[in-house]
Design a protein around this motif. Sequence first.
Motif, short mmCIF file in Angstrom:
data_model
loop_
_atom_site.label_atom_id
_atom_site.label_comp_id
_atom_site.label_asym_id
_atom_site.label_seq_id
_atom_site.Cartn_x
_atom_site.Cartn_y
_atom_site.Cartn_z
N ARG A 175 -11.11 2.45 -5.14
CA ARG A 175 -10.21 3.26 -6.11
C ARG A 175 -9.94 2.51 -7.27
O ARG A 175 -10.01 2.90 -8.15
CB ARG A 175 -8.76 3.75 -5.20
CG ARG A 175 -9.01 4.68 -4.14
CD ARG A 175 -7.49 5.13 -3.82
NE ARG A 175 -7.84 6.25 -2.60
CZ ARG A 175 -6.56 6.84 -2.34
NH1 ARG A 175 -5.20 6.50 -2.74
NH2 ARG A 175 -6.83 7.80 -1.44
N ASP A 203 -0.28 4.08 0.97
CA ASP A 203 -0.83 4.72 2.25
C ASP A 203 -1.40 3.84 3.39
O ASP A 203 -2.31 2.98 2.94
CB ASP A 203 -2.02 5.48 1.85
CG ASP A 203 -2.19 6.73 3.06
OD1 ASP A 203 -1.74 6.28 4.35
OD2 ASP A 203 -3.05 7.49 2.92
N LEU A 226 -4.98 3.45 4.52
CA LEU A 226 -6.25 2.92 3.65
C LEU A 226 -6.48 1.47 4.01
O LEU A 226 -5.45 0.54 4.05
CB LEU A 226 -5.78 3.22 2.19
CG LEU A 226 -5.59 4.84 1.53
CD1 LEU A 226 -5.27 4.77 0.09
CD2 LEU A 226 -6.92 5.37 1.94
N SER A 227 -7.82 1.26 4.07
CA SER A 227 -8.29 -0.29 4.12
C SER A 227 -8.47 -0.66 2.80
O SER A 227 -8.31 -0.19 1.71
CB SER A 227 -9.69 0.02 4.80
OG SER A 227 -10.60 0.63 3.94
N SER A 253 -11.40 0.47 0.58
CA SER A 253 -10.99 1.87 0.10
C SER A 253 -10.02 1.44 -1.08
O SER A 253 -10.37 2.25 -2.38
CB SER A 253 -9.94 2.79 1.05
OG SER A 253 -11.03 3.15 2.19
N LEU A 254 -8.83 0.78 -1.17
CA LEU A 254 -8.24 0.38 -2.52
C LEU A 254 -8.97 -0.38 -3.53
O LEU A 254 -8.88 0.01 -4.61
CB LEU A 254 -7.03 -0.56 -1.90
CG LEU A 254 -6.04 0.05 -0.82
CD1 LEU A 254 -5.27 -0.97 -0.49
CD2 LEU A 254 -5.37 1.20 -1.56
N ARG A 266 0.86 -1.15 -0.09
CA ARG A 266 0.08 -0.07 0.02
C ARG A 266 0.96 1.12 0.00
O ARG A 266 1.81 1.42 0.81
CB ARG A 266 -0.93 0.11 1.04
CG ARG A 266 -1.88 -1.03 1.38
CD ARG A 266 -2.64 -0.87 2.65
NE ARG A 266 -3.35 -2.07 2.71
CZ ARG A 266 -4.08 -2.42 3.85
NH1 ARG A 266 -4.04 -1.44 5.12
NH2 ARG A 266 -5.03 -3.43 4.09
#
Length: 244
Positions: free
Chosen positions: A69, A58, A61-62, A65-66, A56
């Motif tokens: 995206r 970031d 981020l869960s 969320s990824l 990841r």
Amino acid sequence: MAALSRRVLWSVSYLLRQTFPIIHKGHFLNLFKGSWRQVLSVGIGTSLCAVPVGQRSDPLLSNESLIRRAASLVTDSTHTFLSQTTYALIESLTEYTKAVHILISLQQKYTSLLDQMNSSEESAIWQVIIGARVQMKKLEEQNQKYEACWMRAVSLSEMAAEAAYQAGADQASVTVRNHIQLVQTQVQESREHALKAEALLAASQCEEIRKTIVEDKSHPPDGDSPINSLSDVEEIPEAYLRED
């Protein structure tokens, strides 16, 4: 002072011999005789193996969320693909419609001058009409190619919209579905213009054949009987249209 320095050096060498009893002077020097490229390659390989797959950018981020995206990126790509194929198809349909209207105009001109032309003039006009038909046929084949590509783009966009919805990217899903409806409306309008032009072309061809038959009745060739049956007049346009 000199005696003190010799004692320090002797103590250091003694400690080294006690700590590394199997390393002699020759072996110690051989450690540095290896190729620096080998050392570098081992270091790089170790570094690459230490990088985890799918790391990841970031850490906050869960996974959800990824995934959202990633689904949004997919919808953006399909949006671009659908837009480009729609533009190509509409432009091709527009050019095809223009070609059909040009052919209609030529045939109407030919029909209006049918009783005023000699054989050479009639042959010259027919050459122009045949060229217009060939161009129209090429554009029709091009339409079929672009339409197949456009339909694949629509299918991919529908799958992307569904994937975005399942991933929780509701806004991206709604945007793609709205875009699909918009381009379908635009393509349908262009198709209707092309269909209207084709209907006018068919009517023009029928009128041309009818007038040709009338001319043949008025000036029947020697040894031939004029066409008197209305059924024959109706059958010829149908065969003519099938040929086109």
